[in-house]
Design a protein around this motif. Structure first.
Motif, PDB file in Angstrom:
ATOM      1  N   PRO A  30       0.808  -1.225   0.000  1.00  0.00           N
ATOM      2  CA  PRO A  30       0.000   0.000   0.000  1.00  0.00           C
ATOM      3  C   PRO A  30       0.844   1.279   0.000  1.00  0.00           C
ATOM      4  O   PRO A  30       1.717   1.465   0.842  1.00  0.00           O
ATOM      5  N   HIS A  31       0.539   2.155  -0.970  1.00  0.00           N
ATOM      6  CA  HIS A  31       1.248   3.422  -1.066  1.00  0.00           C
ATOM      7  C   HIS A  31       0.353   4.457  -1.739  1.00  0.00           C
ATOM      8  O   HIS A  31      -0.635   4.116  -2.399  1.00  0.00           O
ATOM      9  N   THR A 178      11.621   6.462  -5.770  1.00  0.00           N
ATOM     10  CA  THR A 178      11.642   5.288  -4.905  1.00  0.00           C
ATOM     11  C   THR A 178      11.135   4.069  -5.673  1.00  0.00           C
ATOM     12  O   THR A 178      10.141   4.136  -6.392  1.00  0.00           O
ATOM     13  N   ARG A 179      11.846   2.952  -5.505  1.00  0.00           N
ATOM     14  CA  ARG A 179      11.449   1.700  -6.135  1.00  0.00           C
ATOM     15  C   ARG A 179      10.829   0.789  -5.076  1.00  0.00           C
ATOM     16  O   ARG A 179      11.444   0.495  -4.053  1.00  0.00           O
ATOM     17  N   THR A 212       8.150  -1.468  -8.776  1.00  0.00           N
ATOM     18  CA  THR A 212       7.315  -0.360  -9.225  1.00  0.00           C
ATOM     19  C   THR A 212       8.039   0.937  -8.891  1.00  0.00           C
ATOM     20  O   THR A 212       8.392   1.169  -7.733  1.00  0.00           O
ATOM     21  N   LEU A 213       8.278   1.761  -9.887  1.00  0.00           N
ATOM     22  CA  LEU A 213       8.976   3.026  -9.688  1.00  0.00           C
ATOM     23  C   LEU A 213       7.965   4.140  -9.424  1.00  0.00           C
ATOM     24  O   LEU A 213       7.002   4.311 -10.175  1.00  0.00           O
ATOM     25  N   GLY A 233      13.843   0.833  -2.278  1.00  0.00           N
ATOM     26  CA  GLY A 233      15.200   1.320  -2.495  1.00  0.00           C
ATOM     27  C   GLY A 233      15.183   2.398  -3.563  1.00  0.00           C
ATOM     28  O   GLY A 233      14.125   2.876  -3.978  1.00  0.00           O
ATOM     29  N   ALA A 234      16.357   2.800  -4.011  1.00  0.00           N
ATOM     30  CA  ALA A 234      16.458   3.827  -5.057  1.00  0.00           C
ATOM     31  C   ALA A 234      17.819   3.711  -5.727  1.00  0.00           C
ATOM     32  O   ALA A 234      18.795   3.255  -5.117  1.00  0.00           O
ATOM     33  N   GLN A 235      17.879   4.127  -6.984  1.00  0.00           N
ATOM     34  CA  GLN A 235      19.131   4.172  -7.730  1.00  0.00           C
ATOM     35  C   GLN A 235      19.304   5.574  -8.296  1.00  0.00           C
ATOM     36  O   GLN A 235      18.352   6.137  -8.856  1.00  0.00           O
TER      37      GLN A 235
END
Length: 269
Positions: A30-31, A178-179, A212-213, A233-235
């Motif tokens: 959920p977001h 955010t991934r 999901t980005l 996470g994030a890149q």
């Protein structure tokens, strides 16, 4: 001339209305993604009042952090007029009304999660939740180009994480967002145990290809609920000198609530 108090008061009303009108996306966990909750005037003020980069602390993995919550050492020891902006944000923008609205927004998702974790005792478990919003969490983060935020899940006392994307240098790219990883949805007693331990052994099932980005957009607010599979996470790919800025805030439960629901990992005892 708009005073700081008037600015944050106006933004509070705008932010609160945006949360109340938001929708929750259920997958991979959920977001909510909220655009327009903060005005261009507010973002300009935030950029003007950022601490000097030299004041940020090295948190590892290419991350520099400045703790911005009220009683943090970083904020209390900061000797700058710009400090007042963040204190006002803590007092007037990130308050109990905003926390309650976020809690209400995620109520259906939270009820569904607790049903999957606790079964027939789900309602009683939800009654144990005691909010401790914003109290000991909140940081301005800078992540250098070429670095990545390792895939992880938050501590079990975290109910909701809130990320405000900032771009003072105008160098951000949408893929810096955010991934949210599509890990295994483990429920029941094993899911409860994962919450208590942050389960690093389950990170292996979360790959960049299955994510999901939430695209990075200045002023965008991303909020997500903590579950046994809320790995994120994030890149940050980009030219040397480019940096990913964001404000991270959290709505926690008290440690007593957390212990009753999930137990506590040794780090929180």
């Amino acid at each position: 001339m708009t005073t700081l108090s008037h600015l944050t008061g106006r933004e509070h009303a705008r932010f609160l209305d945006s949360v109340r009108q938001a929708s929750v996306i259920t997958e991979p966990f959920p977001h909510a993604i909220i655009d327009g909750a903060l005005s261009a005037d507010f973002l300009a003020q935030a950029y003007q009042n950022l601490p000097e980069k030299s004041l940020f602390n090295d948190a590892g993995h290419g991350l520099l952090a400045f703790q911005i919550w009220d009683k943090s050492e970083d904020l209390t020891q900061w000797r700058s007029p710009r400090k007042a902006f963040w204190q006002q944000c803590n007092e007037q923008l990130f308050d109990d009304a905003i926390a309650a609205a976020i809690h209400a927004l995620f109520t259906p998702a939270r009820q569904a999660l607790y049903q999957r974790l606790f079964g027939d005792s789900a309602d009683n478990k939800q009654d144990m939740i005691q909010l401790q919003p914003w109290a000991t969490c909140g940081a301005l983060n800078i992540r250098a180009a070429g670095s990545s935020l390792p895939t992880h899940m938050d501590w079990p006392n975290r109910l909701y994480s809130l990320i405000v994307y900032l771009d003072p240098d105008e160098t951000a790219s949408p893929d810096w967002g955010t991934r949210l990883f599509h890990g295994p949805q483990i429920i029941g007693s094993e899911g409860v145990e994962i919450m208590a331990k942050r389960a690093p052994d389950h990170v292996k099932s979360c790959t960049p290809e299955a994510a999901t980005l939430i695209p990075f957009k200045p002023g965008r607010i991303a909020i997500f609920m903590n579950t046994p599979w809320s790995y994120h996470g994030a890149q940050v790919q980009g030219a040397d000198g480019a940096s990913r800025f964001c404000l991270v805030k959290g709505i926690n439960m008290t440690l007593d609530s957390t212990e009753q629901l999930f137990g506590l990992p040794p780090e929180l005892k």
